[in-house]
Design an enzyme around this catalytic site. Structure first.
Site, short mmCIF file in Angstrom:
data_model
loop_
_atom_site.label_atom_id
_atom_site.label_comp_id
_atom_site.label_asym_id
_atom_site.label_seq_id
_atom_site.Cartn_x
_atom_site.Cartn_y
_atom_site.Cartn_z
CD GLU A 110 7.48 0.42 -2.63
OE1 GLU A 110 7.25 -0.55 -1.20
OE2 GLU A 110 7.17 1.62 -2.50
CG ASP A 111 2.92 2.47 -2.04
OD1 ASP A 111 3.84 1.35 -1.70
OD2 ASP A 111 3.55 3.90 -2.11
#
Length: 761
Positions: A110-111
Site C-alpha cells: 500500500e505505502d
C-alpha cells in the site's frame, strides 16, 4: 460507559492509523528507542523456534527497510520502525516465520512501490497472500459511515477466514499504533481509541488473547477518559503499596500448603487492569473501596488431575465464598479458555480469587489462538490446524458465516458486535450436546444455535423438563428441549426483536423475507393464471421462460413475485408471451355507470363460485392478505380484492364505501372468494358501533355479551355524544357473518343499548 460502542463516531474498522499527520502536532520530546537490528529479530525468533529460516528473515528485514526508505511516522521515527515493532510483538506470541515476515512487509504494497507479484517472487505465494490480506482497504463509496465500517470489517474477516494469521498481524499492528497514539492529532486519537475498544479489543478477547485485549482496552481507556484512568491508577498503586507484604504472604501460604500435600505448583499474584476495574465499578455502581477482587492469584500445576487436587486442598484450608465457583475445565469457554475459578477467605480475612490451571491452559489463557504452535512440522496450514484444535476459531468462522445471511453491511456489523460483546451461558440439549450462547439469550436463540430448521419450526419448549415460553432467558446449565411443528415453515417476524444472537436474527429475517417472497410468488401466479383463464389463452412455464428477457427478469419466480407485488401487470406477462394479446379493460363492470362496486353488487348472488376467483384463506393464507383497515371483512360477506404494490391484497366487503377510492384503477381489482376450512376455524376482523346509555356498568354489559358469544374484543374507543349517551366503537374478531349477526342481535336486546350497527370501512 458513555463512550463504549458508539458506531456513529467510528471510522472504518480496518483503516490503519500509522500515517504521518497533515500538520505537525506539538508533543513533549521523548527519548527515541533504538530500532531492533536484524540479528536481534533473528535471535528473538530462534529463542522459540531453533529451525527458523534466518535467510528469509534477513531478506524481509532488508527489503522492508529499503521499500519504506525515508518515510517517517507522526512521531518522526522512520516508518520502518512500525512494521519492525509489529514483528517484535508477534515474536512475543511465538509465531512462525511466515507471520513474522508478513508483519515486516504488511504496509509495503500500500505505502511503497512494492507489488504482490514481486513479493510472491521474492518470498513465496504464502507470504504474498498474507501481505495482500493485510493491505489497507480502499475507501468505499457507501451510503453511511456505518456501512463503510461494516464493509471493511466484512473484508477483514473474510481475509481471516483464508488465514487466521492475518488477524494476529492486524491485532499486533493495532497494538503498536495504540502504543504510539500520543503522536496522532487529538481529533483522530479519540476516534481510533473508540474503534479499538469497539472492535479490536473484543476481537482479541474472542480469540482468547487476554493480554493483548487488556492492553488495547487500557490504552483506549487512557485516551478516552484520562481523568478516570489516572484516578484508578493512583488507587491501584496505593493499594499495591499497602498490600505488598500481604500479596507475598498469600503466594507463600498457597505454595507451602500445596507443597506439604505433595503437589508442586507455580503461584503468582496479579492485579486487575484499570479498564476492567472501571467497567466493574460502572456496572455494579460501587466505589473502588467496595471491590474485593482487585488482586487475583494463579495456581499453575502439571496436569488436569492436579487442578482438582489443588482445588480440594484450597477448599479444605480456607472457607469458600458461596456462588463464586466455576469450572471452565469441564466446560471451556468458547474462546478455548480453561481454568477452575474459586474465591476463598484467605490470610488476614481477605477475599482471595484463585484461578487453577495447567501450564498449557495458562498459555492459552494469555495468548489464545496464538498459543497454538504454528511453526512445528506436521501441523498443516494454520487455518486447517485451528479448525481441528480451536473453539475460538470455530466462533470466528461462525461469525463469518453470518456474512451470507446479512442483507446489508449494517446488519452484519450489528450481528458481529452482538457476538463480540456478550459473555456466555452454557446450556444442553436433551441428548447432552453443549450449546454456548451469549448471556441473556433465550430459547429462540438456542433453537437457531441447534439448527436453522429447528428455529424456523419452533412452537414451544421445555426448560429442565417444564414447559416455558420461547422468550424465556436461559441460565447456565439449563437443559432445553425445543418443540417443533412441521406446519410452521417460517417464524413470526416479531421474533427478530426477541432474539439476542446475530445468527438467530439473521435467520429469522431471512426466513421472513423468503416467506413473504413466496406469498408474492403465489399471489402473482394466481393473478396470471386467472387472467389467462379469462382471456382463454394457454399458460405454460416453459413459454414464460422464453419471454423472461422481455420482462427483464431472470426467473419465473421473479416474474410472479413482481406481479404479486404490483410491479408488473399480469397483462404485461401475457403480452410478453403472446405479442398479439390485447388487454380487455374491466368495462364489463361499467366504470362510468355507477362504478365498479355498484356493478359488482348487481352481479350473480354467488360470485364465490367463479372459477377464476382467487381463494382467500384468512390471516394464515399463503398469500399476502390483509383486511380493510376500518371495518375488516368476514366469511359470508361478498368481497373484492384490491392489489396494493408492495403490500399484497386488501380484502374489502363489496358494500365498503372505501372502494370508491379505487374506481379509476380497475387493473387493481381482483375477483376473490372465501376458502375457509370448517375443521380449522379462524377469527376475522369486524367493527361495530354501539350507541349506549351513559350509566355505570353499561360497557361491562356490552363486553359480557361479546364474550359470552365467543367474540374477541381487539380495541375499544368511546366518544360522548350527549350527556346521556356514549358512542362506543369496538373492533372485534368473529368467525363469520352469522357469528357477527348473532352478537349484534344480542346487543340490541340489552336495555343499555340504544342502537348498534356494523361499520363498513
Amino acid at each position: 460507559m458513555v463512550y463504549r460502542r458508539r458506531p456513529t463516531q467510528m471510522q472504518a474498522a480496518t483503516e490503519s492509523v500509522a500515517v504521518a499527520p497533515t500538520a505537525p502536532v506539538a508533543r513533549p520530546a521523548k527519548p527515541r528507542a533504538r530500532m531492533m537490528r536484524q540479528y536481534d529479530l533473528v535471535e528473538r525468533v530462534r529463542s522459540y523456534n531453533p529451525n527458523t529460516d534466518e535467510d528469509l528473515l534477513n531478506r524481509a528485514y532488508v527489503y522492508a527497510m529499503k521499500a519504506h526508505g525515508s518515510q517517517t511516522r507522526a512521531s518522526g521515527d522512520p516508518y520502518f520502525s512500525h512494521p519492525l515493532e509489529v514483528a517484535a510483538i508477534l515474536t512475543d506470541l511465538k509465531l512462525d516465520d511466515a507471520t513474522i515476515v508478513a508483519a515486516l512487509l504488511h504496509d509495503t504494497i500500500e505505502d511503497t512501490e512494492a507489488t504482490r507479484a514481486e513479493i510472491d517472487q521474492l518470498f513465496g505465494p504464502e507470504i504474498g497472500a498474507l501481505v495482500e490480506g493485510l493491505t489497507k482497504l480502499k475507501r468505499l463509496e457507501l451510503v453511511s459511515r456505518e456501512a463503510k465500517q461494516a464493509e471493511n470489517l466484512r473484508k477483514l474477516l473474510l481475509a481471516i477466514a483464508d488465514d487466521v494469521r492475518v488477524l494476529l498481524v492486524k491485532l499486533a499492528d493495532r497494538l503498536h499504533n495504540m502504543r504510539t497514539l500520543d503522536f496522532v492529532p487529538t481529533e483522530s486519537r479519540r476516534r481510533i481509541a473508540e474503534e479499538t475498544l469497539d472492535i479490536y479489543a473484543p476481537l482479541a478477547g474472542r480469540m482468547g488473547m487476554q493480554e493483548m485485549r487488556e492492553e488495547l482496552e487500557d490504552l483506549s481507556f487512557r485516551t478516552l477518559d484520562p481523568e478516570a484512568y489516572s484516578v484508578v491508577m493512583q488507587r491501584l498503586d496505593g493499594l499495591a503499596e499497602r498490600n505488598r507484604n500481604l500479596i507475598g504472604e498469600i503466594e507463600d501460604q498457597l505454595s507451602n500448603n500445596l507443597r506439604h500435600r505433595g503437589l508442586g505448583a507455580r503461584v503468582y499474584g496479579r492485579r486487575k487492569k484499570p479498564f476492567s476495574i472501571w467497567t466493574k465499578m460502572e456496572r455494579k455502581s460501587v466505589g473502588f473501596e467496595q471491590l474485593s477482587d482487585i488482586f487475583g492469584f494463579r495456581v499453575v500445576v502439571n496436569d488436569i488431575e492436579a487442578c482438582y487436587r489443588a482445588l480440594g486442598i484450597v477448599h479444605t484450608t480456607w472457607p469458600v465464598v458461596p456462588g463464586r465457583f466455576k469450572d471452565y475445565i469441564s466446560t471451556p469457554k468458547q474462546n478455548d479458555y480453561r481454568s477452575i475459578h474459586t474465591t476463598v477467605i484467605g490470610p488476614g480475612n481477605q477475599r482471595v480469587e484463585l484461578q487453577i490451571r495447567t501450564e498449557a491452559m495458562d498459555q492459552i489463557a494469555e495468548r489464545g489462538i496464538a498459543a497454538h504452535v504454528f511453526y512445528k512440522e506436521g501441523v498443516g496450514s494454520p487455518t486447517e490446524f485451528l479448525k481441528r484444535e480451536s473453539n475460538a476459531f470455530a466462533w470466528l468462522r461462525h461469525t463469518i458465516g453470518i456474512l451470507s445471511e446479512s442483507a446489508n453491511p449494517e446488519e452484519f456489523l450489528e450481528h458481529t458486535k452482538l457476538e463480540l460483546f456478550h459473555d456466555q451461558v452454557f446450556c444442553f440439549t436433551p441428548k447432552g450436546k453443549l450449546i454456548a450462547l451469549p448471556r441473556h439469550a433465550n430459547v429462540i436463540d438456542f433453537a437457531y444455535a441447534v439448527h436453522t430448521d429447528v428455529g424456523n419450526s419452533a412452537v414451544g419448549c421445555k426448560i429442565n423438563g417444564k414447559f416455558a415460553p420461547l422468550s424465556s432467558e436461559l441460565q447456565n446449565g439449563d437443559e432445553v428441549e425445543v418443540l417443533t411443528s412441521e406446519a410452521q415453515s417460517a417464524p413470526p417476524s416479531a421474533w427478530e426483536t426477541l432474539a439476542v444472537t446475530g445468527k438467530a436474527r439473521a435467520a429469522i429475517r431471512r426466513a421472513t423475507r423468503t416467506a413473504v417472497r413466496d406469498q408474492y410468488v403465489g399471489l402473482g401466479r394466481r393473478i396470471v393464471e386467472r387472467l389467462f383463464e379469462r382471456a382463454k389463452i394457454e399458460y405454460a412455464d416453459d413459454k414464460l421462460k422464453g419471454a423472461l428477457p422481455r420482462l427483464a427478469r431472470t426467473s419465473i419466480e421473479d416474474v410472479m413475485a413482481a406481479v404479486g407485488r404490483g410491479e408488473i401487470k399480469a397483462s404485461h406477462v401475457a403480452r410478453a408471451m403472446y405479442p398479439d394479446y390485447k388487454e380487455e379493460r374491466v368495462a364489463r363492470y361499467g366504470v362510468k355507470k355507477g362504478g365498479l362496486a355498484a356493478k359488482l353488487k348487481e352481479k350473480s348472488p354467488e360470485p364465490s363460485r367463479s372459477p377464476v376467483a382467487i381463494p382467500i384463506g384468512g390471516n394464515n393464507s399463503a398469500l399476502p392478505v390483509k383486511f380493510a383497515p376500518n371495518g375488516g371483512a368476514v366469511p359470508g360477506d361478498r368481497i373484492v380484492g384490491i392489489v396494493t404494490p408492495g403490500e399484497g391484497i386488501t380484502i374489502y366487503p363489496i358494500q365498503s364505501p372505501a372502494l370508491k377510492d379505487f374506481e379509476e384503477e380497475p387493473e387493481r381489482w381482483l375477483d376473490v372468494r372465501w376458502d375457509i376450512e370448517d375443521s380449522a376455524p379462524q377469527r376475522f376482523p369486524a367493527r361495530i358501533k354501539v350507541e349506549n346509555v351513559n350509566e355505570p356498568g353499561a360497557l361491562a354489559q356490552i363486553a359480557t355479551v361479546i364474550a359470552e358469544h365467543d367474540g374477541n374484543i381487539d380495541n375499544i374507543s368511546m366518544q360522548r355524544r350527549s350527556p346521556d349517551f356514549t358512542e362506543t366503537t369496538i373492533d372485534l374478531e368473529v368467525y363469520d357473518l352469522k357469528h357477527l349477526s348473532a352478537i349484534l342481535a344480542q346487543l340490541r336486546a340489552k336495555a343499555v343499548v340504544a342502537k348498534v350497527e356494523r361499520v363498513n370501512g
